[in-house]
Write a protein that holds these residues in place. Structure first.
Motif, PDB file in Angstrom:
ATOM      1  N   ASN A 175       9.361  31.058 -24.486  1.00  0.00           N
ATOM      2  CA  ASN A 175      10.412  30.621 -23.559  1.00  0.00           C
ATOM      3  C   ASN A 175      11.382  31.765 -23.245  1.00  0.00           C
ATOM      4  OD1 ASN A 175       9.327  28.003 -23.619  1.00  0.00           O
ATOM      5  ND2 ASN A 175      10.587  27.432 -25.366  1.00  0.00           N
ATOM      6  N   ASP A 197       1.942  34.800 -24.810  1.00  0.00           N
ATOM      7  CA  ASP A 197       2.688  33.551 -24.642  1.00  0.00           C
ATOM      8  C   ASP A 197       2.391  32.632 -25.828  1.00  0.00           C
ATOM      9  OD1 ASP A 197       3.995  31.283 -23.690  1.00  0.00           O
ATOM     10  OD2 ASP A 197       2.226  30.632 -22.576  1.00  0.00           O
ATOM     11  N   GLY A 232       2.989  29.554 -26.721  1.00  0.00           N
ATOM     12  CA  GLY A 232       3.261  28.142 -26.488  1.00  0.00           C
ATOM     13  C   GLY A 232       4.540  27.880 -25.723  1.00  0.00           C
ATOM     14  N   SER A 233       4.903  28.757 -24.788  1.00  0.00           N
ATOM     15  CA  SER A 233       6.126  28.554 -24.006  1.00  0.00           C
ATOM     16  C   SER A 233       6.046  27.284 -23.175  1.00  0.00           C
ATOM     17  CB  SER A 233       6.373  29.754 -23.089  1.00  0.00           C
ATOM     18  OG  SER A 233       6.584  30.934 -23.834  1.00  0.00           O
ATOM     19  N   THR A 234       7.189  26.615 -23.035  1.00  0.00           N
ATOM     20  CA  THR A 234       7.266  25.401 -22.206  1.00  0.00           C
ATOM     21  C   THR A 234       8.077  25.652 -20.939  1.00  0.00           C
ATOM     22  OG1 THR A 234       9.191  24.653 -23.491  1.00  0.00           O
ATOM     23  CG2 THR A 234       7.016  23.864 -24.191  1.00  0.00           C
ATOM     24  N   ASP A 235       8.544  26.873 -20.730  1.00  0.00           N
ATOM     25  CA  ASP A 235       9.276  27.196 -19.509  1.00  0.00           C
ATOM     26  C   ASP A 235       8.360  27.979 -18.567  1.00  0.00           C
ATOM     27  OD1 ASP A 235       9.062  29.660 -20.671  1.00  0.00           O
ATOM     28  OD2 ASP A 235      11.207  30.131 -20.633  1.00  0.00           O
ATOM     29  N   THR A 284      -1.816  27.498 -26.786  1.00  0.00           N
ATOM     30  CA  THR A 284      -1.474  26.187 -26.247  1.00  0.00           C
ATOM     31  C   THR A 284      -0.313  25.543 -26.999  1.00  0.00           C
ATOM     32  OG1 THR A 284      -3.177  25.194 -27.655  1.00  0.00           O
ATOM     33  CG2 THR A 284      -3.806  25.755 -25.392  1.00  0.00           C
ATOM     34  N   ARG A 285      -0.040  26.020 -28.222  1.00  0.00           N
ATOM     35  CA  ARG A 285       1.124  25.582 -28.983  1.00  0.00           C
ATOM     36  C   ARG A 285       1.660  26.765 -29.778  1.00  0.00           C
ATOM     37  NH1 ARG A 285      -0.281  21.822 -34.043  1.00  0.00           N
ATOM     38  NH2 ARG A 285       1.800  22.610 -34.548  1.00  0.00           N
ATOM     39  N   ASN A 286       2.856  26.624 -30.297  1.00  0.00           N
ATOM     40  CA  ASN A 286       3.476  27.726 -31.029  1.00  0.00           C
ATOM     41  C   ASN A 286       2.693  28.036 -32.303  1.00  0.00           C
ATOM     42  OD1 ASN A 286       5.850  28.387 -33.306  1.00  0.00           O
ATOM     43  ND2 ASN A 286       5.967  29.534 -31.400  1.00  0.00           N
TER      44      ASN A 286
END
Length: 359
Positions: free
Chosen positions: A11, A39, A41-44, A62-64
């Motif tokens: 993020n 990346d 697991g960024s959600t932004d 796909t996830r942190n």
């Protein structure tokens, strides 16, 4: 000479443009500069921002997965694409990317295998006195465990040579910083330090929830690595301490028995016997740890040979039509993005976002 600058991101859509803008466009002794965004697991809109600014190399989770896994996957990608030197910076813009040229210079000249930036933590304004003290203590512990003399062991702003990365194996799940120093020290890699001035703080760390969690996890990583490389020191010391713990109560019992003091003195016998068992267990564990250490050395040598086969002594062409110099062509600095390779597809379970033509 091909340089990959890898940027672990979680993020970082607000700070990533500043990071990309300050990465040097050219460095003496370096023919190509590539930028890799990891990346985690960024959600932004971190990935979208990076693409818009011209970044073409991505590793995506796909996830942190954590900083250690991000570093490991980024290095794997960079080596597969012909990296001779890999620089690790951060997406929060805490490090001065304009110093990357100075960071890689000792590696390019062959004077160092790893260069670690010294943040000069004693001068960082937003570090509390306690944090500064703990940073110095942590570096001292790592230096003791690794046999090195580094002023800032926790710094993540680093340059690694290709040869060094082939020899290092990150197994921790928290942070690679301490572990790679201890491994490099015991594998006799040359480590240099470069004083830098960090940028103003942009956000709180996302690597840990509190300073004490960071201390606990770092101590765990350091102790595991130290036992891995120095089992004799650990278990011989424990065995001797337990042996001393057995000698004292047994000596007391013998003295009381010789002087005819009344009583059975069972407490001395119990304490001495318990300590003696601890000593015997420590020496038995030493034998097992030594055998395991021999096994680990053989496995690491095998793994290094496998990496040389997988990545090549010099990287092969990553794209069709690449020049016959053993390395992929094309730069990766902000600018127009070539999307002629078609849509990207992931490699493995949630790892890389790579053009299909390079698979």
């Amino acid at each position: 000479m091909k340089l990959f600058v890898q940027i672990p991101c979680l993020n970082e859509e607000e700070t990533l443009p500043d990071v990309l803008a300050t990465i040097p466009r050219s460095i003496p002794g370096v023919d190509e500069i590539e930028i890799l965004v990891v990346d985690d697991g960024s959600t932004d809109n971190t990935v979208e921002v990076a693409r818009r600014l011209g970044v073409r190399h991505f590793v995506r989770h796909t996830r942190n997965m954590g900083l250690a896994r991000s570093f490991r996957d980024g290095v794997d990608y960079a080596l597969r694409h012909g990296a001779d030197v890999v620089v690790n910076t951060d997406g929060d813009n805490q490090y001065p990317q304009e110093r990357i040229g100075d960071l890689v210079l000792p590696v390019v000249l062959g004077n160092a295998d790893i260069v670690i930036a010294d943040r000069q933590t004693a001068t960082i304004a937003h570090f509390s006195p306690l944090k500064k003290l703990l940073q110095q203590a942590g570096s001292a512990v790592v230096n003791f465990a690794a046999g090195t003399d580094l002023p800032d062991a926790a710094s993540g702003f680093r340059a690694y040579s290709r040869a060094a990365l082939l020899r290092l194996n990150v197994v921790t799940q928290f942070s690679y910083c301490m572990e790679t120093i201890i491994q490099a020290g015991h594998k006799r890699l040359r480590i240099a330090s470069l004083p830098v001035t960090t940028n103003p703080k942009t956000r709180e760390s996302r690597l840990f929830t509190s300073m004490w969690q960071h201390i606990a996890k770092s101590a765990q990583a350091i102790s595991r690595s130290y036992v891995m490389f120095k089992p004799h020191t650990v278990f011989v010391t424990l065995g001797l301490l337990f042996a001393l713990g057995a000698a004292l109560p047994f000596g007391r019992y013998a003295l009381l028995l010789a002087t005819g003091t009344a009583g059975q003195h069972l407490q001395s016998i119990v304490l001495g016997a318990t300590s003696l068992v601890g000593a015997l267990l420590s020496f038995a564990l030493l034998v097992l740890a030594d055998l395991q250490r021999t096994n680990r050395v053989l496995l690491e040598e095998t793994l290094e040979r496998l990496k040389e086969v997988q990545y090549g002594t010099t990287a092969g062409p990553a794209l069709p039509g690449a020049p016959q110099n053993g390395r992929p062509s094309g730069g990766n600095l902000p600018g127009p993005v070539d999307r002629s390779a078609g849509p990207a597809r992931p490699v493995g379970p949630g790892l890389a976002d790579v053009p299909a033509s390079v698979q």
